[in-house]
Design an enzyme around this catalytic site. Structure first.
Site, PDB file in Angstrom:
ATOM      1  CG  HIS A  95     -58.977  45.481 -56.109  1.00  0.00           C
ATOM      2  ND1 HIS A  95     -58.759  44.369 -57.198  1.00  0.00           N
ATOM      3  CD2 HIS A  95     -57.713  45.922 -56.169  1.00  0.00           C
ATOM      4  CE1 HIS A  95     -57.838  43.722 -57.227  1.00  0.00           C
ATOM      5  NE2 HIS A  95     -56.652  44.551 -56.573  1.00  0.00           N
ATOM      6  CD  GLU A 144     -54.976  49.390 -57.123  1.00  0.00           C
ATOM      7  OE1 GLU A 144     -54.446  48.231 -57.587  1.00  0.00           O
ATOM      8  OE2 GLU A 144     -55.873  48.403 -55.421  1.00  0.00           O
ATOM      9  CG  HIS A 145     -56.363  45.923 -60.909  1.00  0.00           C
ATOM     10  ND1 HIS A 145     -55.914  45.224 -62.037  1.00  0.00           N
ATOM     11  CD2 HIS A 145     -56.559  46.575 -60.008  1.00  0.00           C
ATOM     12  CE1 HIS A 145     -55.832  44.331 -60.648  1.00  0.00           C
ATOM     13  NE2 HIS A 145     -56.105  45.238 -59.584  1.00  0.00           N
ATOM     14  CD  GLU A 161     -55.047  42.081 -56.926  1.00  0.00           C
ATOM     15  OE1 GLU A 161     -54.038  42.745 -56.140  1.00  0.00           O
ATOM     16  OE2 GLU A 161     -55.144  42.641 -58.186  1.00  0.00           O
TER      17      GLU A 161
END
Length: 436
Positions: free
Chosen positions: A62, A65-66, A142
């Protein structure tokens, strides 16, 4: 199969509108031509997710992904976002336990730009130390946002209760501790090891030509197209742990109790998944479902109540969710358990089966009304499922499900130990009746 003398490419016509090519290096390109639209959706699907992480790399999929939006040698973060904004396009990404996808949707006239930008992001991210540090704070925010929503967190609690403390039972985002501990070099090494052509699929759908799209992708991935045109294998998975069951309680001073009751489910390759999908529709798939009628309509005990089935390469999850006042939690759990017991012992009615089949047909066909959905269907079919069933084939499999099929799958799954995930203001509340 079609080949060229310079760069062998294996090609296959999957249906009248879907074509598949495998480029040198193993990169797969699938397109679906959609008549009558003026948009194109592109997605780069990568066969890596949170279940591929170790304790030392938890949250890395993840994190990437950023970071892939932060820049390449050709573009900085602003240039990437501005390119899509300037044409009214969409650009985004998501990470799951088993795969990651980067996607864009643009007008057909902007396909060349979209392919170049998305593929450049995925293949040439610089992963600059400054970006790693800046995005670390964003991801921690997040996680905090996710943790502030107990209706989301309870699914993580349930997954751990069923699957245990392993990669499938852990959250995709990672934890505060794991994200704070990830170093730039660890993330970069993970990126270079996992983002390889045999484990990637580029899917495109909309007003396009396959050969043109193939040429654009070939140019964007030029330095990756080395070696035989042989794609990587579909993920098989090695999960063999029996369901653990029991109660997993997280105490929080919330106004609602959030609960998920269920057990181990089915893998995505299990043919019984079609029967399970119809069972889930009958239990909690809409306003006419058993749980909605019994818990919300007749008694007003909850606002949100539904059932779900999640499928992985080698296992799955099946459960029911409800959010209710803490003082009503025992009543809601008793009703959930009552409906689960009923379908396991008696199955469902012919009327319910017909209604569930109609719901499945409608949601499938209506869900393919936009190019983004069609792109997702062919991308996931290739990378995740290892096969691409046509819409007619899926509808035929749904239609072939019988009452006995539904009763059998319900009995098989619910004969396993049950697990309960709970978030709410409970100290010593006894939830054991729900899982025994």
């Amino acid at each position: 199969m079609v080949t060229t003398s310079e760069s062998p490419i294996s090609e296959l016509l999957l249906s009248g509108t879907v074509r598949r090519s495998v480029l040198p290096g193993g990169l797969r390109v699938l397109t679906e031509k959609v008549p009558g639209v003026r948009s194109v959706a592109i997605g780069v699907w990568v066969g890596v997710g949170s279940r591929d992480e170790t304790s030392a790399t938890a949250g890395c999929s993840h994190y990437l992904e950023h970071l892939l939006f932060k820049g390449t040698p050709r573009r900085d973060a602003l240039t990437i976002s501005a390119a899509l904004d300037a044409v009214g396009g969409d650009l985004n990404a998501f990470t799951s336990k088993e795969y990651t996808c980067y996607y864009a949707r643009v007008l057909d006239a902007d396909l060349t730009m979209a392919v170049d930008v998305v593929c450049d992001m995925v293949t040439h991210s610089v992963i600059a130390p400054a970006d790693v540090d800046a995005e670390r704070n964003v991801i921690l925010e997040e996680i905090a946002m996710h943790d502030d929503d107990p209706s989301d967190v309870v699914h993580d609690v349930f997954a751990e209760a069923v699957l245990g403390d392993n990669v499938l039972g852990r959250p995709v985002l990672g934890t505060v501790e794991s994200i704070e501990g990830l170093a730039r070099d660890t993330i970069a090494d993970y990126y270079h090891a996992r983002y390889v052509a045999p484990d990637m699929v580029v899917a495109l759908a909309g007003n396009l030509d396959h050969d043109q799209a193939l040429a654009l992708v070939s140019e964007a991935f030029a330095d990756r197209l080395v070696g035989p045109a042989a794609a990587g294998p579909t993920r098989a998975g090695t999960y063999r742990h029996p369901p653990i069951g029991g109660v997993q309680l997280t105490r929080r001073d919330t106004e609602q109790a959030n609960i998920v009751l269920g057990t181990i489910g089915l893998s995505r390759s299990d043919d019984r998944r079609f029967s399970l999908g119809l069972l889930s529709s009958v239990l909690g798939g809409g306003m006419s479902s058993r749980l909605f009628q019994e818990i919300r309509e007749k008694r007003g005990l909850a606002y949100s109540v539904y059932s779900f089935a999640s499928h992985f390469a080698d296992t799955g999850l099946f459960g029911v969710y409800a959010g209710c006042a803490p003082k009503r939690v025992d009543d809601v759990l008793a009703l959930c358990r009552e409906q689960l017991t009923a379908v396991a012992s008696d199955g469902i009615t012919a009327e319910e089966l017909d209604r569930a089949k109609g719901q499945s047909r409608g949601s499938l066909v209506l869900g393919l009304e936009d190019t983004g959905s069609r792109m997702s269907r062919i991308g996931k079919g290739e990378l995740v499922h290892g096969e691409l069933l046509s819409v007619d084939e899926v509808l035929a499999r749904v239609e072939s499900v019988t009452l006995d099929d539904v009763r059998t799958v319900a009995g098989d799954l619910l004969a396993q130990p049950l697990a309960l995930g709970v978030i709410g203001p409970f100290d010593d509340h006894d939830f054991s009746a729900a899982v025994t």
